[in-house]
Scaffold this motif. Structure first.
Motif, PDB file in Angstrom:
ATOM      1  N   GLN A 370       0.821  -1.193  -0.022  1.00 11.16           N
ATOM      2  CA  GLN A 370      -0.078  -0.098   0.039  1.00 11.16           C
ATOM      3  C   GLN A 370       0.924   1.128  -0.142  1.00 11.16           C
ATOM      4  O   GLN A 370       0.522   2.376  -0.552  1.00 11.16           O
ATOM      5  CB  GLN A 370      -0.926   0.112   1.373  1.00 11.16           C
ATOM      6  CG  GLN A 370      -2.247   1.023   1.418  1.00 11.16           C
ATOM      7  CD  GLN A 370      -2.987   0.864   0.297  1.00 11.16           C
ATOM      8  OE1 GLN A 370      -3.374  -0.426  -0.373  1.00 11.16           O
ATOM      9  NE2 GLN A 370      -3.536   1.823  -0.438  1.00 11.16           N
ATOM     10  N   MET A 371       2.017   1.311   0.869  1.00  8.63           N
ATOM     11  CA  MET A 371       2.814   2.418   0.720  1.00  8.63           C
ATOM     12  C   MET A 371       3.506   2.587  -0.502  1.00  8.63           C
ATOM     13  O   MET A 371       3.475   3.845  -0.836  1.00  8.63           O
ATOM     14  CB  MET A 371       3.838   2.189   1.896  1.00  8.63           C
ATOM     15  CG  MET A 371       3.287   2.258   3.438  1.00  8.63           C
ATOM     16  SD  MET A 371       4.561   1.853   4.635  1.00  8.63           S
ATOM     17  CE  MET A 371       5.340   3.389   4.243  1.00  8.63           C
ATOM     18  N   MET A 372       4.144   1.641  -1.104  1.00 12.50           N
ATOM     19  CA  MET A 372       4.609   1.686  -2.283  1.00 12.50           C
ATOM     20  C   MET A 372       3.717   2.198  -3.486  1.00 12.50           C
ATOM     21  O   MET A 372       4.237   2.878  -4.236  1.00 12.50           O
ATOM     22  CB  MET A 372       5.131   0.230  -2.783  1.00 12.50           C
ATOM     23  CG  MET A 372       6.277   0.367  -3.954  1.00 12.50           C
ATOM     24  SD  MET A 372       7.039  -1.049  -4.143  1.00 12.50           S
ATOM     25  CE  MET A 372       7.993  -0.927  -5.623  1.00 12.50           C
ATOM     26  N   SER A 373       2.245   1.804  -3.215  1.00 18.89           N
ATOM     27  CA  SER A 373       1.834   2.235  -4.521  1.00 18.89           C
ATOM     28  C   SER A 373       1.224   3.703  -4.346  1.00 18.89           C
ATOM     29  O   SER A 373       1.063   4.321  -5.424  1.00 18.89           O
ATOM     30  CB  SER A 373       0.167   1.405  -4.279  1.00 18.89           C
ATOM     31  OG  SER A 373      -0.544   1.777  -3.218  1.00 18.89           O
ATOM     32  N   HIS A 374       1.363   4.159  -3.214  1.00 21.90           N
ATOM     33  CA  HIS A 374       1.281   5.709  -3.148  1.00 21.90           C
ATOM     34  C   HIS A 374       2.338   6.711  -3.768  1.00 21.90           C
ATOM     35  O   HIS A 374       2.141   7.680  -3.971  1.00 21.90           O
ATOM     36  CB  HIS A 374       1.137   5.978  -1.765  1.00 21.90           C
ATOM     37  CG  HIS A 374      -0.243   5.555  -1.250  1.00 21.90           C
ATOM     38  ND1 HIS A 374      -1.612   5.836  -1.820  1.00 21.90           N
ATOM     39  CD2 HIS A 374      -0.688   4.948  -0.064  1.00 21.90           C
ATOM     40  CE1 HIS A 374      -2.435   5.538  -1.119  1.00 21.90           C
ATOM     41  NE2 HIS A 374      -2.116   4.662  -0.203  1.00 21.90           N
ATOM     42  N   THR A 375       3.497   5.909  -3.487  1.00 23.55           N
ATOM     43  CA  THR A 375       4.927   6.653  -4.294  1.00 23.55           C
ATOM     44  C   THR A 375       5.146   6.223  -5.422  1.00 23.55           C
ATOM     45  O   THR A 375       5.949   7.084  -6.136  1.00 23.55           O
ATOM     46  CB  THR A 375       6.251   6.350  -3.099  1.00 23.55           C
ATOM     47  OG1 THR A 375       6.265   4.853  -3.498  1.00 23.55           O
ATOM     48  CG2 THR A 375       5.712   6.700  -1.737  1.00 23.55           C
ATOM     49  N   LEU A 376       4.665   5.511  -6.013  1.00 24.10           N
ATOM     50  CA  LEU A 376       4.766   5.138  -7.593  1.00 24.10           C
ATOM     51  C   LEU A 376       4.400   5.959  -8.760  1.00 24.10           C
ATOM     52  O   LEU A 376       3.110   6.423  -8.682  1.00 24.10           O
ATOM     53  CB  LEU A 376       4.191   3.637  -7.883  1.00 24.10           C
ATOM     54  CG  LEU A 376       4.764   2.402  -7.682  1.00 24.10           C
ATOM     55  CD1 LEU A 376       3.778   1.161  -7.904  1.00 24.10           C
ATOM     56  CD2 LEU A 376       6.071   2.316  -8.430  1.00 24.10           C
ATOM     57  N   THR A 377       5.558   6.597  -9.345  1.00 19.69           N
ATOM     58  CA  THR A 377       5.038   7.555 -10.240  1.00 19.69           C
ATOM     59  C   THR A 377       4.519   6.915 -11.667  1.00 19.69           C
ATOM     60  O   THR A 377       3.845   7.362 -12.333  1.00 19.69           O
ATOM     61  CB  THR A 377       6.315   8.489 -10.681  1.00 19.69           C
ATOM     62  OG1 THR A 377       6.982   8.994  -9.398  1.00 19.69           O
ATOM     63  CG2 THR A 377       6.062   9.369 -11.608  1.00 19.69           C
ATOM     64  N   GLN A 406      10.028  -2.579   4.989  1.00 22.90           N
ATOM     65  CA  GLN A 406       9.252  -1.701   4.197  1.00 22.90           C
ATOM     66  C   GLN A 406       9.982  -0.843   2.967  1.00 22.90           C
ATOM     67  O   GLN A 406      11.223  -0.689   3.046  1.00 22.90           O
ATOM     68  CB  GLN A 406       9.183  -0.313   5.165  1.00 22.90           C
ATOM     69  CG  GLN A 406       8.424   0.960   4.914  1.00 22.90           C
ATOM     70  CD  GLN A 406       8.169   1.900   5.892  1.00 22.90           C
ATOM     71  OE1 GLN A 406       7.991   1.434   7.450  1.00 22.90           O
ATOM     72  NE2 GLN A 406       8.460   2.943   5.439  1.00 22.90           N
ATOM     73  N   PRO A 407       9.452  -0.754   1.814  1.00 21.29           N
ATOM     74  CA  PRO A 407       9.960  -0.020   0.741  1.00 21.29           C
ATOM     75  C   PRO A 407      10.266   1.328   0.887  1.00 21.29           C
ATOM     76  O   PRO A 407       9.384   1.770   1.350  1.00 21.29           O
ATOM     77  CB  PRO A 407       9.085  -0.395  -0.416  1.00 21.29           C
ATOM     78  CG  PRO A 407       7.641  -0.626   0.182  1.00 21.29           C
ATOM     79  CD  PRO A 407       8.091  -1.283   1.669  1.00 21.29           C
ATOM     80  N   VAL A 408      11.467   1.647   0.466  1.00 23.49           N
ATOM     81  CA  VAL A 408      11.747   3.185   0.517  1.00 23.49           C
ATOM     82  C   VAL A 408      12.284   3.684  -0.829  1.00 23.49           C
ATOM     83  O   VAL A 408      13.273   3.065  -1.458  1.00 23.49           O
ATOM     84  CB  VAL A 408      12.915   3.252   1.457  1.00 23.49           C
ATOM     85  CG1 VAL A 408      13.118   4.983   1.761  1.00 23.49           C
ATOM     86  CG2 VAL A 408      12.438   2.740   2.902  1.00 23.49           C
ATOM     87  N   VAL A 560      13.792   3.769  -8.216  1.00 23.40           N
ATOM     88  CA  VAL A 560      14.629   2.993  -7.640  1.00 23.40           C
ATOM     89  C   VAL A 560      14.237   2.621  -5.952  1.00 23.40           C
ATOM     90  O   VAL A 560      14.051   3.577  -5.326  1.00 23.40           O
ATOM     91  CB  VAL A 560      16.061   2.984  -7.710  1.00 23.40           C
ATOM     92  CG1 VAL A 560      16.715   1.776  -6.784  1.00 23.40           C
ATOM     93  CG2 VAL A 560      16.559   3.242  -9.037  1.00 23.40           C
ATOM     94  N   TYR A 561      13.578   1.476  -5.670  1.00 25.33           N
ATOM     95  CA  TYR A 561      13.455   1.399  -4.236  1.00 25.33           C
ATOM     96  C   TYR A 561      14.375   0.429  -3.504  1.00 25.33           C
ATOM     97  O   TYR A 561      14.971  -0.593  -3.860  1.00 25.33           O
ATOM     98  CB  TYR A 561      12.141   0.392  -4.194  1.00 25.33           C
ATOM     99  CG  TYR A 561      10.773   1.347  -4.434  1.00 25.33           C
ATOM    100  CD1 TYR A 561      10.071   1.946  -3.537  1.00 25.33           C
ATOM    101  CD2 TYR A 561      10.561   1.732  -5.986  1.00 25.33           C
ATOM    102  CE1 TYR A 561       9.055   2.915  -3.685  1.00 25.33           C
ATOM    103  CE2 TYR A 561       9.572   2.499  -6.113  1.00 25.33           C
ATOM    104  CZ  TYR A 561       8.668   3.167  -5.121  1.00 25.33           C
ATOM    105  OH  TYR A 561       7.760   3.727  -5.398  1.00 25.33           O
ATOM    106  N   GLY A 562      14.704   0.783  -2.030  1.00 25.27           N
ATOM    107  CA  GLY A 562      15.569  -0.048  -1.097  1.00 25.27           C
ATOM    108  C   GLY A 562      14.339  -0.586  -0.321  1.00 25.27           C
ATOM    109  O   GLY A 562      13.256  -0.321  -0.447  1.00 25.27           O
ATOM    110  N   PHE A 563      14.861  -1.237   0.575  1.00 21.29           N
ATOM    111  CA  PHE A 563      14.124  -1.945   1.797  1.00 21.29           C
ATOM    112  C   PHE A 563      14.719  -1.605   3.054  1.00 21.29           C
ATOM    113  O   PHE A 563      15.771  -2.002   3.585  1.00 21.29           O
ATOM    114  CB  PHE A 563      14.139  -3.479   1.392  1.00 21.29           C
ATOM    115  CG  PHE A 563      13.298  -3.812   0.211  1.00 21.29           C
ATOM    116  CD1 PHE A 563      12.127  -4.146   0.091  1.00 21.29           C
ATOM    117  CD2 PHE A 563      14.017  -3.740  -1.010  1.00 21.29           C
ATOM    118  CE1 PHE A 563      11.582  -4.268  -1.328  1.00 21.29           C
ATOM    119  CE2 PHE A 563      13.708  -4.173  -2.160  1.00 21.29           C
ATOM    120  CZ  PHE A 563      12.199  -4.365  -2.327  1.00 21.29           C
ATOM    121  N   ALA A 564      13.916  -0.693   4.112  1.00 22.61           N
ATOM    122  CA  ALA A 564      14.444  -0.396   5.245  1.00 22.61           C
ATOM    123  C   ALA A 564      14.410  -1.555   6.103  1.00 22.61           C
ATOM    124  O   ALA A 564      13.999  -2.186   6.251  1.00 22.61           O
ATOM    125  CB  ALA A 564      13.307   0.765   5.884  1.00 22.61           C
TER     126      ALA A 564
END
Length: 566
Positions: A370-377, A406-408, A560-564
């Motif tokens: 859900q968090m990642m879907s909000h940051t996806l351009t 958590q994806p960052v 590019v995503y990392g993982f906290a």
């Protein structure tokens, strides 16, 4: 033996009833003596070992633990085991009283309940080995495991968690046991305890794979297994150690396990197979008769319960197995995990899952998606449902352990500009990373990159910069217009990674002018230094088709995503 030396030995080894906490019944514990006193160097005490732990001298510590056959009633473990487990804790150490606050939160009181404690669903009744714990000790173990289940809701299946908890409680109080287990469960650098059905299956298939390096023992087992087949035998591998070995043998195995991780169990399992083979090659032996009469699975279990060698000989057999490095075991484990995950079938937007519930998104995974879907351009012009389905599919392809983090968003061309220099500054020290590209033709594809991009600066033994780096966990994917995963070809082949051609193991490459993912007879993804133009082609490493029809593409967005915490 001089009387002075004898008295010193007796002082080091306390009375059996004094050596254990009150929730242990020592009446059934046997003290084994590997050799007459005085033949070997004196055993190390904790005060001699503690500086090695504090200074991080892991190799020296490993050798000392392997070589010191402390008896079962040695006081050293009360300090050694907690110190070894603390090495693996992730993040801040727990405050004093934290455990009891959790107990109060879960049970409403710190008093042990009279009624049986409801265990978490990841524990099955057959997992609940209490060893020499009293009835109260079993209740304490139940409570520790229940609080762990409350604190770690993403554990879905963990056969070894209860037995290891019970073993720890033989040498320490309840609160310290919880802290040890929390450190082992959360460990990032090494694996100690599998926490899903998928990873549990990966472990026994890893044992089966590495057993093939010792053909005679593996082939002998396969012949004896008959109709039930070797897979059924290997599926019980952890119980050879945790349930069947005599307690003094298990404790010495755990001495090494708490420092080195699950690779110790792998080695001990192979040692058991080697010793079993040695004692069953003669068709007149009692163990051969047992295997042919009652089945090899029962024979191995009985063999372990009546282990014909000392704990020292068992560990010596385990640690003298050649060509079984941690790196090799890790490669086999990763390859096996990828092979199992690649068997999931993706049909359009519908994910056909295995019978296990492991790959269903956990509560934490759903929050992360859900968090990642909000940051996806790249979600522009997509419906929310399409975006979510796309991310669920992508999440099912990630290594299970990564889906918990958590994806960052580390880098996006929309915000940080189109510069390879900026890309490296923001991304290069993160591992793993997820690259997602949206082209000007609205194709969406990318790669899961298992290794830091900083590795592009590493040099080989000759001082030359490495052209390619990365591991077999790296994979390509396409999300739009079609959804597909392209894993490393090595995990789809029957041969071992060592025999995979070099051209099929070219995972990642980068310098100041470009980024490449996937090589060998073509480049799967190539991007220029301005992160504007790229090209895609079939490559030998992933055996993928071009990820967009034209082969050449113009980048609309790179994210590019990392993982906290990974």
């Amino acid at each position: 033996m001089p009387s002075v030396m004898l008295s010193a030995v007796l002082e080091e080894e306390p009375d059996l009833y004094e050596a254990f906490p009150p929730h242990v019944d020592p009446s059934g514990i046997t003290i084994l003596t590997d050799s007459p006193p005085g033949k070997k160097a004196p055993l190390k005490n904790f005060e001699e070992i503690q500086p090695l732990i504090q200074q991080g001298r892991k190799r020296e510590l490993k050798l000392i633990i392997r070589e010191n056959s402390w008896p079962i009633n040695s006081p050293v473990r009360a300090s050694l085991w907690p110190a070894l487990c603390r090495q693996h804790q992730h993040g801040k150490s727990m405050l004093d009283g934290f455990y009891w606050d959790m107990v109060t939160q879960v049970f409403g009181t710190v008093e042990l309940p009279d009624k049986p404690i409801m265990l978490p669903p990841f524990v099955e009744a057959t997992h609940c080995l209490g060893y020499h714990l009293t009835r109260k000790g079993r209740a304490v173990a139940d409570r520790v495991v229940s609080v762990l289940g409350y604190a770690c809701p993403d554990i879905t299946y963990s056969p070894s968690l209860y037995p290891i908890t019970a073993a720890l409680l033989h040498f320490m109080p309840e609160e310290e046991c919880y802290h040890c287990m929390a450190s082992l469960v959360a460990s990032k650098e090494k694996m100690f305890i599998t926490q899903t059905k998928l990873l549990n299956e990966v472990t026994w298939k890893t044992v089966m794979q590495i057993a093939k390096k010792h053909a005679s023992a593996a082939q002998h087992l396969s012949r004896l297994s008959g109709a039930i087949g070797p897979e059924r035998i290997y599926a019980d591998w952890q119980w050879w150690i945790l349930a069947a070995l005599p307690f003094p043998h298990l404790v010495r195995v755990l001495d090494c396990f708490f420092h080195e991780g699950i690779k110790v169990f792998y080695r001990v399992a192979l040692a058991i197979l080697i010793l079993f083979h040695k004692h069953t090659t003669n068709q007149n032996s009692e163990w051969y008769a047992e295997a042919t009469k009652n089945g090899v699975d029962h024979a191995i279990d009985k063999f372990c319960r009546n282990m014909p060698v000392s704990p020292t000989k068992l560990l010596r057999t385990a640690f003298t197995i050649r060509a079984l490095s941690s790196q090799y075991i890790s490669r086999v484990f990763i390859k096996t995990e990828m092979t199992l995950k690649s068997k999931q079938v993706i049909t359009g937007s519908r994910l056909v899952r295995s019978r296990s519930s492991d790959n269903l998104p956990t509560s934490q995974s759903q929050v992360n998606i859900q968090m990642m879907s909000h940051t996806l351009t790249i979600r522009e012009r997509m419906s929310e449902e399409t975006c979510k389905q796309m991310l669920f599919t992508l999440w099912s392809w990630l290594p299970v352990r990564i889906t918990m983090y958590q994806p960052v968003l580390l880098y996006t061309t929309e915000e940080h500009g189109c510069s390879l220099t900026t890309f490296y500054v923001r991304v290069e020290h993160h591992e793993p990373t997820l690259l997602m590209i949206k082209t000007c033709n609205n194709e969406v594809f990318g790669a899961y990159c298992s290794t830091r991009w900083f590795e592009r600066n590493q040099k080989d033994e000759r001082g030359n910069r490495q052209a390619y780096f990365g591991t077999g966990e790296t994979f390509l994917f396409s999300l739009q217009p079609t959804r597909a995963k392209y894993p490393w070809v090595g995990c789809l082949e029957d041969n071992q990674e060592d025999k995979t051609p070099h051209a099929n193991s070219l995972f990642m490459a980068a310098d100041n002018t470009m980024i490449t993912i996937g090589g060998g007879d073509g480049q799967a993804i190539w991007m220029d230094e301005n992160i504007r133009y790229g090209k895609t082609d079939r490559c030998s490493t992933f055996n993928n088709p071009p990820l967009c029809p034209s082969g050449d593409f113009e980048i609309r967005v790179l994210e590019v995503y990392g993982f906290a915490g990974a």
